[in-house]
Design a protein around this motif. Structure first.
Motif, PDB file in Angstrom:
ATOM      1  N   ARG A   1       0.836  -1.204   0.000  1.00 23.71           N
ATOM      2  CA  ARG A   1       0.000   0.000   0.000  1.00 23.71           C
ATOM      3  C   ARG A   1       0.875   1.260   0.000  1.00 23.71           C
ATOM      4  O   ARG A   1       1.782   1.395   0.809  1.00 23.71           O
ATOM      5  CB  ARG A   1      -0.906  -0.025   1.227  1.00 23.71           C
ATOM      6  CG  ARG A   1      -1.786   1.200   1.388  1.00 23.71           C
ATOM      7  CD  ARG A   1      -2.610   1.089   2.650  1.00 23.71           C
ATOM      8  NE  ARG A   1      -3.341   2.318   2.922  1.00 23.71           N
ATOM      9  CZ  ARG A   1      -4.096   2.519   3.994  1.00 23.71           C
ATOM     10  NH1 ARG A   1      -4.216   1.552   4.907  1.00 23.71           N
ATOM     11  NH2 ARG A   1      -4.719   3.669   4.155  1.00 23.71           N
TER      12      ARG A   1
ATOM     13  N   ARG B   1      -5.081   2.578  -1.247  1.00 22.22           N
ATOM     14  CA  ARG B   1      -5.886   1.695  -0.423  1.00 22.22           C
ATOM     15  C   ARG B   1      -5.538   0.248  -0.704  1.00 22.22           C
ATOM     16  O   ARG B   1      -5.228  -0.127  -1.832  1.00 22.22           O
ATOM     17  CB  ARG B   1      -7.379   1.912  -0.683  1.00 22.22           C
ATOM     18  CG  ARG B   1      -7.956   3.184  -0.083  1.00 22.22           C
ATOM     19  CD  ARG B   1      -7.896   3.130   1.435  1.00 22.22           C
ATOM     20  NE  ARG B   1      -8.419   4.345   2.050  1.00 22.22           N
ATOM     21  CZ  ARG B   1      -8.310   4.613   3.346  1.00 22.22           C
ATOM     22  NH1 ARG B   1      -7.687   3.781   4.140  1.00 22.22           N
ATOM     23  NH2 ARG B   1      -8.796   5.735   3.823  1.00 22.22           N
ATOM     24  N   ARG B   2      -5.563  -0.566   0.355  1.00 23.28           N
ATOM     25  CA  ARG B   2      -5.349  -2.000   0.195  1.00 23.28           C
ATOM     26  C   ARG B   2      -6.520  -2.603  -0.590  1.00 23.28           C
ATOM     27  O   ARG B   2      -7.668  -2.195  -0.455  1.00 23.28           O
ATOM     28  CB  ARG B   2      -5.280  -2.644   1.575  1.00 23.28           C
ATOM     29  CG  ARG B   2      -5.208  -4.175   1.561  1.00 23.28           C
ATOM     30  CD  ARG B   2      -5.502  -4.727   2.944  1.00 23.28           C
ATOM     31  NE  ARG B   2      -6.828  -4.321   3.404  1.00 23.28           N
ATOM     32  CZ  ARG B   2      -7.957  -4.951   3.087  1.00 23.28           C
ATOM     33  NH1 ARG B   2      -7.914  -6.018   2.290  1.00 23.28           N
ATOM     34  NH2 ARG B   2      -9.116  -4.523   3.558  1.00 23.28           N
TER      35      ARG B   2
ATOM     36  N   PRO C   1      -1.206  -5.102   2.157  1.00 22.24           N
ATOM     37  CA  PRO C   1      -1.066  -4.211   3.316  1.00 22.24           C
ATOM     38  C   PRO C   1       0.399  -3.838   3.539  1.00 22.24           C
ATOM     39  O   PRO C   1       1.318  -4.557   3.109  1.00 22.24           O
ATOM     40  CB  PRO C   1      -1.610  -5.060   4.481  1.00 22.24           C
ATOM     41  CG  PRO C   1      -2.377  -6.163   3.846  1.00 22.24           C
ATOM     42  CD  PRO C   1      -1.760  -6.426   2.520  1.00 22.24           C
TER      43      PRO C   1
ATOM     44  N   VAL D   1     -14.367   3.230   5.071  1.00 25.12           N
ATOM     45  CA  VAL D   1     -13.243   2.325   5.324  1.00 25.12           C
ATOM     46  C   VAL D   1     -13.075   2.152   6.819  1.00 25.12           C
ATOM     47  O   VAL D   1     -13.032   3.133   7.573  1.00 25.12           O
ATOM     48  CB  VAL D   1     -11.946   2.865   4.688  1.00 25.12           C
ATOM     49  CG1 VAL D   1     -10.776   1.937   5.000  1.00 25.12           C
ATOM     50  CG2 VAL D   1     -12.114   3.020   3.188  1.00 25.12           C
TER      51      VAL D   1
ATOM     52  N   GLU E   1     -10.696   1.671   9.481  1.00 17.02           N
ATOM     53  CA  GLU E   1      -9.245   1.786   9.684  1.00 17.02           C
ATOM     54  C   GLU E   1      -8.725   0.718  10.634  1.00 17.02           C
ATOM     55  O   GLU E   1      -7.575   0.280  10.517  1.00 17.02           O
ATOM     56  CB  GLU E   1      -8.907   3.176  10.206  1.00 17.02           C
ATOM     57  CG  GLU E   1      -9.134   4.292   9.192  1.00 17.02           C
ATOM     58  CD  GLU E   1      -8.233   4.154   7.968  1.00 17.02           C
ATOM     59  OE1 GLU E   1      -7.196   3.483   8.075  1.00 17.02           O
ATOM     60  OE2 GLU E   1      -8.576   4.728   6.919  1.00 17.02           O
TER      61      GLU E   1
ATOM     62  N   GLU F   1      -8.011  -2.249   8.523  1.00 18.66           N
ATOM     63  CA  GLU F   1      -6.805  -2.044   7.733  1.00 18.66           C
ATOM     64  C   GLU F   1      -5.557  -2.249   8.584  1.00 18.66           C
ATOM     65  O   GLU F   1      -4.577  -2.843   8.136  1.00 18.66           O
ATOM     66  CB  GLU F   1      -6.806  -0.635   7.118  1.00 18.66           C
ATOM     67  CG  GLU F   1      -7.974  -0.356   6.183  1.00 18.66           C
ATOM     68  CD  GLU F   1      -8.010  -1.304   5.001  1.00 18.66           C
ATOM     69  OE1 GLU F   1      -6.945  -1.578   4.439  1.00 18.66           O
ATOM     70  OE2 GLU F   1      -9.107  -1.770   4.653  1.00 18.66           O
ATOM     71  N   SER F   2      -5.589  -1.767   9.833  1.00 21.76           N
ATOM     72  CA  SER F   2      -4.448  -1.956  10.732  1.00 21.76           C
ATOM     73  C   SER F   2      -4.263  -3.423  11.075  1.00 21.76           C
ATOM     74  O   SER F   2      -3.126  -3.917  11.173  1.00 21.76           O
ATOM     75  CB  SER F   2      -4.655  -1.130  12.004  1.00 21.76           C
ATOM     76  OG  SER F   2      -4.766   0.250  11.705  1.00 21.76           O
TER      77      SER F   2
ATOM     78  N   CYS G   1      -5.027  -5.934   9.154  1.00 24.04           N
ATOM     79  CA  CYS G   1      -4.436  -6.571   7.975  1.00 24.04           C
ATOM     80  C   CYS G   1      -2.932  -6.301   7.907  1.00 24.04           C
ATOM     81  O   CYS G   1      -2.141  -7.185   7.538  1.00 24.04           O
ATOM     82  CB  CYS G   1      -5.121  -6.067   6.708  1.00 24.04           C
ATOM     83  SG  CYS G   1      -6.816  -6.651   6.494  1.00 24.04           S
ATOM     84  N   GLU G   2      -2.510  -5.081   8.248  1.00 28.85           N
ATOM     85  CA  GLU G   2      -1.078  -4.769   8.272  1.00 28.85           C
ATOM     86  C   GLU G   2      -0.355  -5.617   9.311  1.00 28.85           C
ATOM     87  O   GLU G   2       0.755  -6.111   9.068  1.00 28.85           O
ATOM     88  CB  GLU G   2      -0.880  -3.287   8.552  1.00 28.85           C
ATOM     89  CG  GLU G   2      -1.345  -2.369   7.439  1.00 28.85           C
ATOM     90  CD  GLU G   2      -1.061  -0.912   7.734  1.00 28.85           C
ATOM     91  OE1 GLU G   2      -0.397  -0.637   8.753  1.00 28.85           O
ATOM     92  OE2 GLU G   2      -1.501  -0.036   6.945  1.00 28.85           O
TER      93      GLU G   2
ATOM     94  N   ASP H   1      -2.539   1.450  15.239  1.00 26.27           N
ATOM     95  CA  ASP H   1      -2.365   1.079  13.836  1.00 26.27           C
ATOM     96  C   ASP H   1      -1.298   0.003  13.734  1.00 26.27           C
ATOM     97  O   ASP H   1      -0.800  -0.508  14.748  1.00 26.27           O
ATOM     98  CB  ASP H   1      -1.998   2.293  12.987  1.00 26.27           C
ATOM     99  CG  ASP H   1      -0.804   3.063  13.549  1.00 26.27           C
ATOM    100  OD1 ASP H   1       0.008   2.461  14.279  1.00 26.27           O
ATOM    101  OD2 ASP H   1      -0.691   4.269  13.263  1.00 26.27           O
TER     102      ASP H   1
END
Length: 393
Positions: free
Chosen positions: A66, A121-122, A157, A244, A246, A249-250, A252-253, A379
């Motif tokens: 990303r 964005r992922r 990610p 989204v 967040e 997303e965190s 997934c990272e 995050d």
């Protein structure tokens, strides 16, 4: 085929003129109506001509993290022999379109367009197909056709370096962690012989049956195995910013960081998701816990989406308890998933080491089941910092 507003007006005028001309015996009106009808027919025939276009795409690269740059090179070649192509075309790139100039594209010639693929964005960004619109000179009829296939660009990610990987209770027979993925403890499968393999590992009965040397592949069952369980339920990640989550997303990272660190340490790692998962543009997987074998873990994380199955965690933990897929479980969830950590804590008997990552919570997670290592992080970067500070697994 679509007729434009001008074409509709001319077609209506042709019908009216022909009707009035024949009804009241006005040859002038009949001629005008016939000319208008002929113009619409000529436009339809002109727009129906299908140019022979050869479309190829090349993504550079097709898999990025990303925020990293990625580009797509589109080449359109006129495969016809008689006439030049004078067309309107646009290429689909995610949610936007990219204009492609195809003016006076002569037979046997090609044109090339290079543009950037959005990676902020992922996800899996579908690129294509090329949509070519053919219009007649009078602008009466327009016909759009797709050309070429869809090429996906996988936006993984972000990966944050981790300095430590939990080894759980698994140890090699000589008392150390063995990083070799194949050992001499348990038979796993057969594979073709390659130069350098020991002849004592050749399975002669199978080799005689298939006509080529086959070698036994063994695994060390004492090797530590990590299980990363990503909570992709929508109820666990309720907060949205521009649609989204967040916290997801965190998570997934964090999952990508743990999986990458395990691969660098030559430790087996298994990525699972609580809810049904998707793989690229394919349909959702009806089984919540079975991982897709056709895609790598980073590709699966790129395609991961939130699921509406809010009751999937209990079924997933039950399956994990029965199968005992590893000795270290890493559960990554959102702020609303903290209320169900009891289901994860019940796995403490099957998994000697259980690590929980909670993302996006406004306050620290209260002490829960004994033996759980809980990491609160805002995050993925904060998770990596907290992860490296853990001294017990």
């Amino acid at each position: 085929m679509g007729i434009t507003a001008r074409g509709v007006g001319l077609l209506v005028a042709a019908v009216v003129l022909l009707g009035v001309g024949f009804r009241f015996a006005y040859p002038e009106l009949t001629v005008l109506g016939a000319a208008a009808g002929a113009a619409v027919g000529y436009a339809a025939l002109t727009a129906a001509w299908r140019p022979r276009l050869l479309v190829t795409r090349h993504a550079d690269p097709d898999r990025v993290a990303r925020g990293e740059p990625a580009s797509m090179t589109l080449t359109v070649r006129n495969g016809g022999r008689l006439r030049s192509a004078n067309l309107l075309a646009e290429d689909r790139c995610g949610d936007r379109t990219v204009p492609v100039p195809l003016l006076r594209l002569r037979p046997g010639r090609d044109t090339e367009v290079r543009y950037h693929v959005p990676t902020h964005r992922r996800g899996v960004v579908p690129v294509g197909p090329l949509r070519v619109t053919r219009r007649d000179p009078l602008g009466l009829v327009a016909l759009a056709r797709p050309y070429g296939e869809t090429t996906p660009v996988w936006v993984h990610p972000r990966i944050h370096p981790l300095t430590a990987v939990p080894t759980g209770a698994g140890r090699s027979l000589d008392g150390r962690v063995d990083g070799v993925p194949h050992g001499s403890i348990t038979f796993n499968s057969l594979r073709e012989y390659v130069v350098g393999d020991e002849l004592r590992r050749v399975h002669w009965r199978t080799s005689a049956r298939v006509g080529e040397l086959m070698v036994r592949e063994n695994v060390d069952t004492s090797l530590p195995r990590l299980v990363v369980l990503l909570d992709n339920r929508a109820v666990a990640h309720p907060e949205r910013v521009d649609g989204v989550a967040e916290s997801f997303e965190s998570a997934c990272e964090a999952a990508a960081s743990v999986v990458t660190a395990a691969h660098h340490a030559d430790l087996p790692v298994l990525l699972l998701m609580v809810g049904p998962e998707t793989a690229g543009t394919e349909a959702s997987n009806p089984e919540a816990i079975e991982p897709r074998r056709s895609a790598g873990p980073l590709d699966r994380l790129a395609a991961a989406e939130l699921s509406g199955d809010g009751d999937a965690l209990r079924a997933t933990t039950t399956r994990l308890r029965q199968d005992r897929l590893g000795d270290t479980l890493i559960f990554l969830t959102g702020p609303a998933g903290r209320g169900e950590l009891g289901h994860v804590g019940a796995l403490r008997g099957a998994y000697p080491s259980v690590v929980v990552g909670v993302f996006g919570a406004a306050e620290p997670t209260p002490a829960g089941a004994t033996g759980l290592v809980v990491i609160d992080a805002a995050d993925g970067a904060a998770f990596a910092a907290e992860w490296d500070g853990v001294r017990r697994w």
